[in-house]
Design a protein around this motif. Sequence first.
Motif, short mmCIF file in Angstrom:
data_model
loop_
_atom_site.label_atom_id
_atom_site.label_comp_id
_atom_site.label_asym_id
_atom_site.label_seq_id
_atom_site.Cartn_x
_atom_site.Cartn_y
_atom_site.Cartn_z
N VAL A 117 0.83 -1.20 0.00
CA VAL A 117 0.00 0.00 0.00
C VAL A 117 0.87 1.25 0.00
N ALA A 118 1.78 1.34 0.92
CA ALA A 118 2.54 2.59 1.06
C ALA A 118 3.96 2.33 1.52
N TRP A 169 2.99 0.24 -8.08
CA TRP A 169 1.80 0.93 -7.56
C TRP A 169 1.93 1.33 -6.10
N ALA A 170 2.95 0.82 -5.42
CA ALA A 170 3.12 1.12 -4.00
C ALA A 170 3.47 2.58 -3.82
N LEU A 171 2.76 3.22 -2.90
CA LEU A 171 3.06 4.62 -2.61
C LEU A 171 4.40 4.68 -1.88
N ASN A 172 5.25 5.59 -2.34
CA ASN A 172 6.53 5.79 -1.66
C ASN A 172 6.74 7.27 -1.46
N CYS A 218 10.03 7.94 6.33
CA CYS A 218 9.36 8.45 7.52
C CYS A 218 8.54 9.70 7.21
N GLY A 219 8.74 10.30 6.05
CA GLY A 219 7.92 11.45 5.66
C GLY A 219 8.38 12.78 6.23
N TYR A 259 3.76 11.30 -0.86
CA TYR A 259 3.56 9.88 -1.14
C TYR A 259 3.04 9.75 -2.56
N ASP A 260 3.83 9.17 -3.43
CA ASP A 260 3.46 9.10 -4.84
C ASP A 260 4.15 7.89 -5.46
N THR A 261 3.89 7.69 -6.75
CA THR A 261 4.50 6.56 -7.45
C THR A 261 5.24 7.04 -8.68
#
Lengths: 285, 484
Positions: free
Chosen positions: B105-106, B235-238, B295-296, B318-320
């Motif tokens: 997911v992320a 597709w995983a948000l990173n 960690c953002g 958070y994007d791909t």
Amino acid sequence: MAQKKIDEITGVATTGHEWDGLEELNTPLPRWWLWLFYICIVWAIGYYFVYPSWPLINGYTKGFLGYSQRQAALDDVAAGAASRTEIGKALSAASLDQIRADPKMLEFAMANGKSAFGNNCAPCHGSGATGSPGYPNLQDDDWLWGGSLDAIQQTITVGARSVSADTRQNVMPSFGKDGLLTPEQINTVADYVLSLSGSGTATDEGKQIFTDNCVACHGEGGVGNQELGAPNLTDKIWLYGGTKEAIVAQITEPKLGVMPTWGGKLDPVTIKSLAIYVHDLGGGT
Amino acid sequence: MRSENTESVGDAPLYEAARKNYPAAVSGRFRTIKWTVLIITLGLYYLLPFIRWDRGPNAPDQAVLVDIAARRAYFFFIEIWPQEVYYLTGLLVMAAVTLFLMNAVAGRIWCGYLCPQTVWTDLFFAVERFFEGDRRDRMLRDRAPWQAGTMARKAGKHIVWLLIAWWTGGAWVLYFGDAPTMVKQVFTGQASASAYVFIGLLTFTTYALAGFMREQVCIYMCPWPRIQAALTDEWALNVTYRNDRGEPRYSVKHGEKAKAAGLAVGDCIDCKACISVCPTGVDIRHGPQLGCIQCGLCIDACDDVMKKVGRHTGLIGYDTDINITRRKAGKPAVFRVVRPRTVLYVAILIGIGGLMSYVLAHRTLVDVNVLHDRNPLYVTLKDGGIRNGYTVRFINKRVEPRTFALSVDGLPAGSIIEAQGVTDQADGKPLVAVSPDTTRELRVLLVVPAGARVEASTKIDFRAVDTESGEAAVTSDFFKAAGN
């Protein structure tokens, strides 16, 4: 010393050694590693003085602590023996019934008995105590000399046909070999003996021979006599085999079993343990 | 300081000495999330052993307890015996799949927010900042000659670090004994040697891992970044630097000049705020990389700067990679959380979770284990009866004493069951008393009377029935005979 040469790409000093243009980076040991190394040296020096270390011509340096692995092992063995003497004392003071009623003593007796059985009894009676032809099965409920705790203890202590003055001693004459009965008579009485446990044919003649020769020990009707160690002939258990041939052979020239006198060879606590172990195999009465 | 060489990806050096990071303080959405997670997780860890849970007089009243000596584990209403350790296996499988799901997911949510290494390191950074100041102060102090003030600050930091580390180890051992009693014992020197050893061990690991090794644990020691890299998909948000929007970089001043000259200008002003707040010291603008724990915090730092220079926030977010490519091509961004991978992970989780709940709800609190004698398999008795011996273990998982009536099905009529050492019986069934929450082992003899027909091997069922509740446990075994 030449000036420190710094490698351009990494910015790390080199050792100054060069092989065909290749230089080795100088990456000294990490400080923490170095300190551990020094601490180990100090530790080792201390160790030399405290523990046995240097071999000498006639021995070795003993160290201030006087530590010895051999002594430590002996101490452990002594401690183990001491822990056993305590419960051993309790066992030697208690009666067999008391031991059996006390879970702690019973646990010790069963473990001790099992171990002693494996060491001393299994060669003849088998590791599962099931015996073999000529060697009694201790799992079943048929006993030559009695299956009570006390009777079993006594049998273990004195043995059978052994050196003890009180040893269990059952005697059966060699009816055939010594000419007490003719082969025909033996054949007839063997049939009668088989009939006691439900097979074979009972004849009046056979009964007469049995009454004249066998009843004295094996009792009226062949039920045996534990006082004399005379086997019960009416049950399904045959120490030397239950076929007619085996019975004829036994009457002609009996095999008589031998069991060592364990009293004196084994300590009383072990004999008590064995008595309880054998009794609790399931055949005790 | 990072040398220029590491800035360009294609020309990375072969050798790099460890460098100390000085992450700057930052505030914002993700920082708040991280503080919240930190308070909840550490609060749980430190306080959980003190929560009580009444289980009656024969069991401990600690909600979460692993009683090694008694070989029992308690978790609120669940009590686990050693032979039920498969519940732990199930939990570990679920934990792994949850990790995969998070990742699908992320990305590295675990690494960035939940991993103990991250949480404790975050706490240690906060202590460091409290004593030694923010990034700039710390760097200056470390570079300047040592002064009494610096030493006092450092001493203060290490003392607080050690206290936290010590309490971390202290809380750990509380899960293995009655917490209030153990606290008392630890402080009065009465606790067991192993308790002190484990406190010392965890004090050391916490102090070393969170105080000194920090991001090196994530980069060099932890296997998860490698596994994660193998499990991720497009597709995983990173946490992503949106280079479609950021490049080319210009400082605000040069950017205006460039714009005036008609050149394309990106939103990134190359202020390096994202690097300075990064706890692992990476540059997110290089794209997804092993050192990034996602960690953002760089998102917070960048948003802050973007607000200051009057540009849209979200240059890092958070994007791909898919969306970066799509935006470059003028297409709208797409996000897809529901896809075969995530559906599969959720299905596995529901499957295992459901199975575990079912098994847990239907497990019996009584059991009986039977071991047939190996030697002898059977004994012929003098009346011609056949006897078999068994070792039977009764298991009472309830915290009250129980009495079981033992019987055997499948034997001919007239067979006798005898439990050695048990005299109580009802209808020929031995009544076996078993203490609360424990087992009892007995030798049981079965006798088939003479004349009854028995096969060489007869399947039989041992049945232990609770005399009060009627709860029963059944185990199959065999009755052996010569056969007739």
